[in-house]
Write a protein that holds these residues in place. Structure first.
Motif, PDB file in Angstrom:
ATOM      1  N   VAL A  50      -9.110   0.154  -6.787  1.00  0.00           N
ATOM      2  CA  VAL A  50      -8.176   0.402  -5.686  1.00  0.00           C
ATOM      3  C   VAL A  50      -7.135  -0.712  -5.601  1.00  0.00           C
ATOM      4  CG1 VAL A  50      -7.956   0.876  -3.226  1.00  0.00           C
ATOM      5  CG2 VAL A  50      -9.988   1.629  -4.442  1.00  0.00           C
ATOM      6  N   LEU A  51      -7.522  -1.958  -5.873  1.00  0.00           N
ATOM      7  CA  LEU A  51      -6.553  -3.057  -5.870  1.00  0.00           C
ATOM      8  C   LEU A  51      -5.483  -2.842  -6.930  1.00  0.00           C
ATOM      9  CD1 LEU A  51      -8.911  -6.136  -5.372  1.00  0.00           C
ATOM     10  CD2 LEU A  51      -7.111  -5.391  -3.805  1.00  0.00           C
ATOM     11  N   VAL A  52      -5.896  -2.374  -8.118  1.00  0.00           N
ATOM     12  CA  VAL A  52      -4.928  -2.084  -9.181  1.00  0.00           C
ATOM     13  C   VAL A  52      -4.037  -0.908  -8.782  1.00  0.00           C
ATOM     14  CG1 VAL A  52      -4.645  -1.399 -11.597  1.00  0.00           C
ATOM     15  CG2 VAL A  52      -6.436  -3.024 -10.968  1.00  0.00           C
ATOM     16  N   LEU A  53      -4.602   0.046  -8.064  1.00  0.00           N
ATOM     17  CA  LEU A  53      -3.814   1.183  -7.587  1.00  0.00           C
ATOM     18  C   LEU A  53      -2.720   0.718  -6.633  1.00  0.00           C
ATOM     19  CD1 LEU A  53      -3.353   4.267  -7.283  1.00  0.00           C
ATOM     20  CD2 LEU A  53      -5.043   4.228  -5.440  1.00  0.00           C
ATOM     21  N   ILE A  82       7.064 -11.560  -6.034  1.00  0.00           N
ATOM     22  CA  ILE A  82       5.947 -11.018  -6.819  1.00  0.00           C
ATOM     23  C   ILE A  82       6.064 -11.426  -8.286  1.00  0.00           C
ATOM     24  CG2 ILE A  82       6.967  -8.769  -7.437  1.00  0.00           C
ATOM     25  CD1 ILE A  82       4.167  -7.564  -6.684  1.00  0.00           C
ATOM     26  N   GLN A  83       7.277 -11.715  -8.724  1.00  0.00           N
ATOM     27  CA  GLN A  83       7.464 -12.208 -10.094  1.00  0.00           C
ATOM     28  C   GLN A  83       6.775 -13.568 -10.261  1.00  0.00           C
ATOM     29  OE1 GLN A  83      11.468 -13.513 -11.521  1.00  0.00           O
ATOM     30  NE2 GLN A  83      11.322 -11.685 -12.835  1.00  0.00           N
ATOM     31  N   GLU A  84       6.920 -14.429  -9.263  1.00  0.00           N
ATOM     32  CA  GLU A  84       6.248 -15.725  -9.307  1.00  0.00           C
ATOM     33  C   GLU A  84       4.733 -15.571  -9.313  1.00  0.00           C
ATOM     34  OE1 GLU A  84       7.697 -18.066  -6.081  1.00  0.00           O
ATOM     35  OE2 GLU A  84       9.703 -18.318  -6.939  1.00  0.00           O
ATOM     36  N   LEU A  85       4.234 -14.632  -8.498  1.00  0.00           N
ATOM     37  CA  LEU A  85       2.788 -14.378  -8.493  1.00  0.00           C
ATOM     38  C   LEU A  85       2.325 -13.866  -9.855  1.00  0.00           C
ATOM     39  CD1 LEU A  85       2.139 -12.680  -5.013  1.00  0.00           C
ATOM     40  CD2 LEU A  85       1.215 -14.856  -5.813  1.00  0.00           C
ATOM     41  N   ALA A  86       3.131 -12.982 -10.462  1.00  0.00           N
ATOM     42  CA  ALA A  86       2.779 -12.453 -11.783  1.00  0.00           C
ATOM     43  C   ALA A  86       2.715 -13.581 -12.814  1.00  0.00           C
ATOM     44  CB  ALA A  86       3.803 -11.396 -12.209  1.00  0.00           C
ATOM     45  N   LEU A  87       3.662 -14.528 -12.721  1.00  0.00           N
ATOM     46  CA  LEU A  87       3.660 -15.669 -13.635  1.00  0.00           C
ATOM     47  C   LEU A  87       2.413 -16.530 -13.442  1.00  0.00           C
ATOM     48  CD1 LEU A  87       7.431 -16.601 -13.401  1.00  0.00           C
ATOM     49  CD2 LEU A  87       6.228 -16.011 -15.502  1.00  0.00           C
ATOM     50  N   ASP A 128      -0.243  -3.786 -17.892  1.00  0.00           N
ATOM     51  CA  ASP A 128       1.032  -3.049 -17.844  1.00  0.00           C
ATOM     52  C   ASP A 128       1.752  -3.311 -16.525  1.00  0.00           C
ATOM     53  OD1 ASP A 128       0.588  -1.984 -20.343  1.00  0.00           O
ATOM     54  OD2 ASP A 128      -0.414  -0.194 -19.566  1.00  0.00           O
ATOM     55  N   HIS A 129       0.976  -3.343 -15.413  1.00  0.00           N
ATOM     56  CA  HIS A 129       1.594  -3.606 -14.111  1.00  0.00           C
ATOM     57  C   HIS A 129       2.157  -5.028 -14.058  1.00  0.00           C
ATOM     58  CE1 HIS A 129      -0.125   0.142 -13.223  1.00  0.00           C
ATOM     59  NE2 HIS A 129      -1.214  -0.233 -12.546  1.00  0.00           N
ATOM     60  N   LEU A 130       1.407  -5.955 -14.619  1.00  0.00           N
ATOM     61  CA  LEU A 130       1.829  -7.352 -14.629  1.00  0.00           C
ATOM     62  C   LEU A 130       3.132  -7.518 -15.411  1.00  0.00           C
ATOM     63  CD1 LEU A 130       0.403  -9.737 -13.295  1.00  0.00           C
ATOM     64  CD2 LEU A 130      -0.632 -10.289 -15.500  1.00  0.00           C
ATOM     65  N   LYS A 176       4.720  -6.381   0.297  1.00  0.00           N
ATOM     66  CA  LYS A 176       3.743  -7.318   0.865  1.00  0.00           C
ATOM     67  C   LYS A 176       2.325  -6.920   0.468  1.00  0.00           C
ATOM     68  CE  LYS A 176       2.421 -10.727   3.541  1.00  0.00           C
ATOM     69  NZ  LYS A 176       2.656 -12.130   3.149  1.00  0.00           N
ATOM     70  N   SER A 177       2.028  -5.626   0.526  1.00  0.00           N
ATOM     71  CA  SER A 177       0.696  -5.157   0.137  1.00  0.00           C
ATOM     72  C   SER A 177       0.434  -5.444  -1.339  1.00  0.00           C
ATOM     73  CB  SER A 177       0.562  -3.654   0.401  1.00  0.00           C
ATOM     74  OG  SER A 177       0.569  -3.384   1.788  1.00  0.00           O
ATOM     75  N   ARG A 178       1.458  -5.240  -2.172  1.00  0.00           N
ATOM     76  CA  ARG A 178       1.290  -5.499  -3.604  1.00  0.00           C
ATOM     77  C   ARG A 178       1.067  -6.985  -3.883  1.00  0.00           C
ATOM     78  NH1 ARG A 178       6.056  -1.276  -5.280  1.00  0.00           N
ATOM     79  NH2 ARG A 178       4.723   0.569  -5.401  1.00  0.00           N
ATOM     80  N   GLU A 179       1.806  -7.808  -3.170  1.00  0.00           N
ATOM     81  CA  GLU A 179       1.608  -9.253  -3.334  1.00  0.00           C
ATOM     82  C   GLU A 179       0.181  -9.641  -2.953  1.00  0.00           C
ATOM     83  OE1 GLU A 179       4.571 -11.168  -1.026  1.00  0.00           O
ATOM     84  OE2 GLU A 179       6.237 -10.549  -2.317  1.00  0.00           O
ATOM     85  N   MET A 180      -0.288  -9.095  -1.833  1.00  0.00           N
ATOM     86  CA  MET A 180      -1.649  -9.407  -1.385  1.00  0.00           C
ATOM     87  C   MET A 180      -2.687  -8.881  -2.375  1.00  0.00           C
ATOM     88  SD  MET A 180      -1.486 -11.199   1.340  1.00  0.00           S
ATOM     89  CE  MET A 180      -3.219 -11.101   1.761  1.00  0.00           C
TER      90      MET A 180
END
Length: 583
Positions: free
Chosen positions: A377-380, A434-439, A421-423, A391-395
């Motif tokens: 569900v988190l990946v969803l 969210i780009q910074e979080l992905a990094l 793939d999402h990353l 905000k939800s995606r960042e969390m």
């Protein structure tokens, strides 16, 4: 001090009224009772003996005065109950006046006897107030109008404000449903606007108690308005102990379980404020609050606002280890995983935070989250094709980093759901936050295993990281350089990296000797050091046209630059490096 002649005459008339109840049931007799009480309250301030007793009598007189003022605005008609009660009140006032005169003149025969007489008078006034309340409750008065005492203006004195609140309090005590509702509405208006009214309300003995009692009222509007009042009062830290001492927690939990939607929201808001003090968490748990709150989180019928408030209360409770264990036993993990699918942002974010708090330092709870499809569900939520908020995606990404990067079993499940793939998508097209979080996630993944690095190299992360080396955000540039440095430390990834004609040249171009020492420069040099182990990379560095950048850094005693120069100064490349500095 004597009453004036008009007041003495009123007392004489009151005795005549006692002998003719029929005449005392109407408005004139009621007005005289109000006048007598007003005079007696004023007179009581001049009494210097038995001050505590007279203070108590004065409070009871003020309550009775507000109640009688309320009756004036009701169509009592020929009410038989009032025909008896009003003369009895006037008789008690007359007796009290006589006692006041004896105290002023110091003409009483003994202290103990006078104290006993004052206690009897207090009990009589309590009885009168109770009788008036019963008359209201029985519905014997009709057509009660709204609040009579005018609301004090902005510049009103504290005494005027106190009198107004006391008047409202009396209506709450002895009023019928409509009058009580009007009084609660008026009370809420003033306490929302001015904290001084809240303080006055706290000082009036019994007001908090009656508001707490109203939480169990069968009248929905009374319940809702009292919950509003208590919610406002609970917003002041210094008054919360008073509310808890009045036994507020149990009634709040009952409203939360079976009250109206608004009542539930107000009760949850109140509990949220009260449980900021962890000592009150136990009281909520003891009254069954945890189970009720989790039920709200699981219910499809609960609105987003209420669910968000329920989660906020649970966040305050989960800090107590024993309550946390009980929450897990009661199915908290399943409830919060279910909330992840919610389309409303607030409960979704709260549920993500709660899952992380529950799992902190507890592998068994992590495993429970996996079993309940929490990773899926988190990946969803993170899926760019989904309709969830940024905000939800960042969390969700933060939660994945905290919960799913270990053990390897969790990471493998994560990869199987398309997390990489999402990353990569957020690396390419995500907003800066969210780009910074992905990094950060990429860098963490680089430290897990060489297999993970290999997978990231094959998926196409390195070209995207190179593009970000020239990003506007300093933090993005540095994170990208750090992640890339980790990826190219793997031989297979270096080969892939060098295959692109532009990669090496861009690295050298960005290596500005004038920039000064920075994290980005440090990682760029680290990448180039790794690349010099590749023959084709060394050739590209030499032919790039940017060797002077490395040369200047080497001359400035930058250690990694010197290492690069040494490697490029081998016999094989010396002929290509005319003029290069040697150590």
């Amino acid at each position: 001090m004597k009453l004036n002649m008009g007041e003495e005459k009123t007392h004489k008339e009151s005795k005549q009224d006692q002998e003719s109840p029929e005449s005392s049931a109407g408005k004139p007799s009621l007005r005289r009772a109000i006048q007598l009480i007003t005079s007696l309250i004023s007179l009581s301030h001049s009494i210097r003996v038995f001050s505590i007793k007279w203070k108590s009598i004065r409070i009871k007189l003020e309550d009775l005065l507000s109640g009688l003022t309320s009756i004036e605005n009701c169509n009592s008609g020929e009410n038989p109950s009032l025909s008896v009660e009003i003369p009895a009140i006037i008789a008690t006032i007359s007796d009290c006046y006589n006692l006041s005169q004896r105290c002023i003149d110091l003409s009483y025969s003994g202290k103990l006897l006078m104290q006993s007489d004052l206690d009897i008078i207090c009990a009589k006034f309590d009885s009168h107030t109770k009788n008036l309340s019963e008359i209201y409750t029985a519905g014997l008065l009709r057509d009660c109008s709204a609040i009579v005492v005018s609301r004090p203006g902005p510049t009103a004195s504290r005494d005027d404000m106190k009198f107004y609140v006391k008047d409202l309090f009396s209506r709450l005590k002895i009023g019928g449903t409509e009058l009580r509702k009007q009084a609660l509405i008026a009370l809420n208006e003033v306490i929302v606007e001015d904290e001084k009214y809240v303080k006055i309300g706290i000082e009036i003995g019994g007001l908090i108690g009656i508001l707490v009692n109203f939480l169990d009222s069968q009248e929905i509007e009374i319940q809702e308005e009292s919950a509003k009042s208590l919610s406002v009062i609970s917003g002041f830290d210094s008054y919360r102990s008073v509310l808890v001492g009045a036994g507020i927690v149990g009634p709040l939990v009952r409203v939360l379980e079976s009250g109206s939607e608004m009542g539930k929201e107000m009760s949850a808001r109140c509990l949220m404020k009260l449980t900021e003090n962890s000592d009150n968490a136990w009281s909520v748990s003891a009254h069954g609050g945890v189970t009720v709150l989790l039920k709200i989180c699981c219910s499809c019928d609960s609105n987003g606002e209420l669910v968000g408030l329920a989660c906020a209360v649970l966040k305050n409770l989960v800090g107590v280890e024993e309550i946390k264990r009980f929450m897990v036993e009661e199915g908290a993990v399943l409830a919060f995983v279910g909330l992840l699918r919610c389309k409303s942002e607030v409960p979704q974010i709260n549920s993500i935070e709660l899952l992380q708090i529950l799992a902190l330092g507890d592998d068994s709870i992590r495993q429970t989250i996996v079993r309940e499809d929490g990773i899926q569900v988190l990946v969803l939520v993170l899926d760019p094709k989904s309709c969830f908020s940024l905000k939800s995606r960042e969390m969700a990404l933060k939660a994945i980093m905290n919960l799913c990067f270990s053990p390897m079993a969790s990471l493998n499940i994560l990869m199987n759901y398309g997390f990489m793939d999402h990353l990569l998508y957020y690396l390419r097209k995500g907003e800066v936050s969210i780009q910074e979080l992905a990094l950060k996630a990429i860098f963490q993944l680089c430290g897990i295993s060489e297999e993970t690095k290999k997978q990231m190299g094959d998926t196409g992360f390195m070209p995207e990281l190179v593009k970000l080396l020239d990003a506007k955000s300093f933090e993005v540039r540095e994170l990208a350089a750090e992640a890339l440095s980790s990826l190219v430390s793997l031989s297979k990834n270096r080969k892939l990296f060098v295959q692109s004609e532009q990669n090496v040249g861009l690295l050298l171009q960005l290596l500005d000797p004038e920039e000064g020492s920075s994290g980005t420069r440090k990682f760029l040099l680290s990448i180039l050091v790794s690349l010099t182990s590749s023959h084709s990379a060394r050739k590209k560095i030499v032919h790039s046209g940017y060797m002077k950048n490395i040369e200047k850094l080497a001359e400035a005693e930058v250690s990694d630059a010197k290492r690069i120069v040494r490697k490029l100064s081998s016999n094989r490349f010396r002929s290509l490096l005319s003029g290069i500095w040697h150590s």
